[in-house]
Enzyme design. Structure first.
Site, PDB file in Angstrom:
ATOM      1  N   THR A  80       0.851  -1.205   0.000  1.00 43.69           N
ATOM      2  CA  THR A  80       0.000   0.000   0.000  1.00 43.69           C
ATOM      3  C   THR A  80       0.882   1.248   0.000  1.00 43.69           C
ATOM      4  O   THR A  80       0.688   2.162  -0.805  1.00 43.69           O
ATOM      5  CB  THR A  80      -0.935  -0.009   1.226  1.00 43.69           C
ATOM      6  OG1 THR A  80      -1.802  -1.136   1.112  1.00 43.69           O
ATOM      7  CG2 THR A  80      -1.751   1.261   1.332  1.00 43.69           C
ATOM      8  N   ASN A 163      -5.877  -9.127  -8.022  1.00 49.82           N
ATOM      9  CA  ASN A 163      -5.940  -9.803  -6.722  1.00 49.82           C
ATOM     10  C   ASN A 163      -7.278 -10.483  -6.437  1.00 49.82           C
ATOM     11  O   ASN A 163      -7.445 -11.071  -5.377  1.00 49.82           O
ATOM     12  CB  ASN A 163      -5.602  -8.826  -5.589  1.00 49.82           C
ATOM     13  CG  ASN A 163      -6.454  -7.581  -5.650  1.00 49.82           C
ATOM     14  OD1 ASN A 163      -6.446  -6.867  -6.640  1.00 49.82           O
ATOM     15  ND2 ASN A 163      -7.196  -7.323  -4.597  1.00 49.82           N
ATOM     16  N   HIS A 220       4.231 -10.006   3.076  1.00 46.82           N
ATOM     17  CA  HIS A 220       3.339 -11.023   3.666  1.00 46.82           C
ATOM     18  C   HIS A 220       2.585 -11.866   2.654  1.00 46.82           C
ATOM     19  O   HIS A 220       1.847 -12.767   3.045  1.00 46.82           O
ATOM     20  CB  HIS A 220       2.380 -10.363   4.665  1.00 46.82           C
ATOM     21  CG  HIS A 220       1.314  -9.511   4.067  1.00 46.82           C
ATOM     22  ND1 HIS A 220       0.019  -9.912   3.993  1.00 46.82           N
ATOM     23  CD2 HIS A 220       1.353  -8.273   3.517  1.00 46.82           C
ATOM     24  CE1 HIS A 220      -0.704  -8.952   3.435  1.00 46.82           C
ATOM     25  NE2 HIS A 220       0.088  -7.953   3.140  1.00 46.82           N
ATOM     26  N   CYS A 340     -12.289  -6.971  -0.997  1.00 46.00           N
ATOM     27  CA  CYS A 340     -10.999  -6.295  -1.006  1.00 46.00           C
ATOM     28  C   CYS A 340     -10.886  -5.330  -2.189  1.00 46.00           C
ATOM     29  O   CYS A 340      -9.843  -4.764  -2.431  1.00 46.00           O
ATOM     30  CB  CYS A 340      -9.840  -7.284  -0.969  1.00 46.00           C
ATOM     31  SG  CYS A 340      -9.999  -8.602  -2.135  1.00 46.00           S
TER      32      CYS A 340
HETATM   33  N1  PMP Z   1      -1.666  -4.642  -4.220  1.00 43.02           N
HETATM   34  C1  PMP Z   1      -2.242  -5.835  -4.365  1.00 43.02           C
HETATM   35  C2  PMP Z   1      -2.437  -6.399  -5.733  1.00 43.02           C
HETATM   36  C3  PMP Z   1      -2.662  -6.564  -3.242  1.00 43.02           C
HETATM   37  O1  PMP Z   1      -3.230  -7.756  -3.377  1.00 43.02           O
HETATM   38  C4  PMP Z   1      -2.459  -5.997  -1.960  1.00 43.02           C
HETATM   39  C5  PMP Z   1      -2.913  -6.729  -0.714  1.00 43.02           C
HETATM   40  N2  PMP Z   1      -4.248  -7.116  -0.738  1.00 43.02           N
HETATM   41  C6  PMP Z   1      -1.852  -4.736  -1.864  1.00 43.02           C
HETATM   42  C7  PMP Z   1      -1.468  -4.090  -3.014  1.00 43.02           C
HETATM   43  C8  PMP Z   1      -1.599  -4.082  -0.527  1.00 43.02           C
HETATM   44  O2  PMP Z   1      -0.611  -4.783   0.150  1.00 43.02           O
HETATM   45  P1  PMP Z   1      -0.231  -4.510   1.685  1.00 43.02           P
HETATM   46  O3  PMP Z   1      -1.184  -5.344   2.457  1.00 43.02           O
HETATM   47  O4  PMP Z   1       1.159  -4.997   1.809  1.00 43.02           O
HETATM   48  O5  PMP Z   1      -0.352  -3.073   1.939  1.00 43.02           O
END
Ligand code: PMP
Length: 388
Positions: A80, A163, A220, A340
């Site tokens: 993020t 995602n 993660h 999400c």
């Molecule tokens: N980009 C994508 C494609 C994701 O799947 C995610 C997590 N859902 C993120 C960004 C954000 O990642 P983070 O949890 O490390 O902030």
């Protein structure tokens, strides 16, 4: 208050795209940096230098994986933050230097909220954002992107793997086209960013193959720790920082470096096993075949052009949220796909809605037995719902 969480059975965990369990070797590599090697890597004394050496080693592992220089890697708190830094960084740098007076940006409706939301802020400030919609198969057309580029295009941001349904976007092809436009114009614009968070485990992420100027991912999702992210920034790309402070990471990301997280993500990168793809794809295909035997069930897109780990289903008459909760009560963990996704993603994907999707995502601990067991329970739950 004593918190006593229930034990999670990894066999019934089908949400690896949300987060992966920390690999035992990764945890082992991190532990000393929570303990005796707690020093601040900016300190010139021995404890500081021990932390600095560990960070240097991790940077080397990541640069080897991406095929880039050491100083092209910026450590952040997650994907993020990396996405925010990439987008704000390019736009703010342009605003201060005024390279392009009336800039526009091209992206897709398949992006993560951490790309769509920052861009929507800039849209409110008058920057034109072009949202490219995917085709029916869930991939964006390279030509649609190329045709949208004009002399004022500052930035193009295309997710590598979506995602929710796991479709692979033609990032390398887009990257090659953008590079030739940059060369023709003798310019660093349009800058090309890709969010590779869901791709790192499965696809070629060498930056010379993708031709990306900026690339994002997170610890993660790769059996590494939470709270650590990477932004690759090609040398020469102008970026403004979003945090002011001690000038860490070449003045691009101030703040004491997260030594355990950085060590962990380096180890996780080292442990990525591309030969797992075939095994995981076979299990994913078995899951699809078996779930489609349940009446009135559908899968989004085709398995072609997808990472091996994801499948997103919908069951016309049953709400995804209800199903996720019912499965949770059986200790099976999946995700309501669009939960999400941001509102803007949903409203921009009229041609390809993921509505009511239930996402199953697999990983290195998924087995055939666990697939067969989850499908049995799912069929029972669906029958129960339909009898109501
Ligand atoms: N980009 C994508 C494609 C994701 O799947 C995610 C997590 N859902 C993120 C960004 C954000 O990642 P983070 O949890 O490390 O902030």
């Amino acid at each position: 208050m004593k918190i006593n969480p229930p034990k999670i059975n990894i066999d019934s965990y089908f949400d690896y795209a949300a987060s992966t369990p920390l690999d035992k070797q990764v945890l082992k590599s991190m532990l000393p940096y929570f303990g005796e090697h707690f020093g601040n890597s900016s300190s010139i004394h021995t404890p500081g230098q021990i932390a600095q050496n560990a960070i240097d080693l991790s940077r080397q592992k990541i640069s080897l994986f991406l095929g880039c220089n050491l100083d092209e890697i910026i450590f952040t708190s997650g994907a993020t933050e990396s996405n925010n830094l990439a987008l704000h960084g390019v736009i703010e740098a342009n605003q201060s230097k005024n390279y392009i007076k009336h800039p526009n940006i091209i992206t897709t409706t398949l992006e993560h909220a951490s790309v769509l939301q920052p861009l929507s802020c800039y849209a409110k400030q008058g920057i034109k954002i072009y949202y490219i919609k995917p085709n029916q198969d869930g991939t964006v057309d390279v030509n649609k992107i190329i045709k949208t580029i004009n002399k004022n295009t500052l930035l193009i941001s295309v997710i590598y793997v979506n995602n929710i349904i796991g479709t692979i976007q033609p990032v390398a092809e887009i990257g090659r086209a953008i590079k030739s436009i940059q060369k023709q114009n003798h310019s660093q614009f349009p800058v090309f960013h890709t969010d590779a968070t869901q791709a790192i485990n499965y696809l070629n992420c060498k930056v010379e193959y993708l031709k990306s100027d900026l690339l994002t991912f997170s610890g993660h999702k790769i059996y590494g720790p939470k709270g650590i992210g990477i932004l690759y920034k090609r040398q020469g790309v102008n970026l403004s920082s979003i945090f002011q402070g001690g000038g860490h990471e070449n003045n691009l990301r101030s703040g004491t470096l997260n030594t355990p997280g950085i060590v962990g993500v380096g180890k996780a990168i080292e442990l990525i096993e591309p030969n797992q793809n075939i095994k995981i794809a076979k299990l994913r295909d078995l899951l699809i075949t078996e779930i489609l035997k349940i009446g009135n069930s559908h899968v989004y897109g085709t398995p072609n052009n997808k990472t091996p780990n994801m499948a997103c289903f919908y069951f016309n008459d049953i709400s995804a949220q209800d199903l996720v909760i019912a499965l949770d009560l059986e200790n099976i963990y999946v995700s309501a796909g669009p939960a999400c996704a941001s509102k803007s993603l949903m409203s921009n994907t009229e041609s390809y809605s993921f509505s009511n999707g239930v996402r199953f995502s697999l990983g290195k601990f998924t087995t055939e037995k666990s697939i067969r067991s989850v499908v049995k329970k799912l069929a029972l739950i669906i029958n129960r719902f339909r009898k109501l």
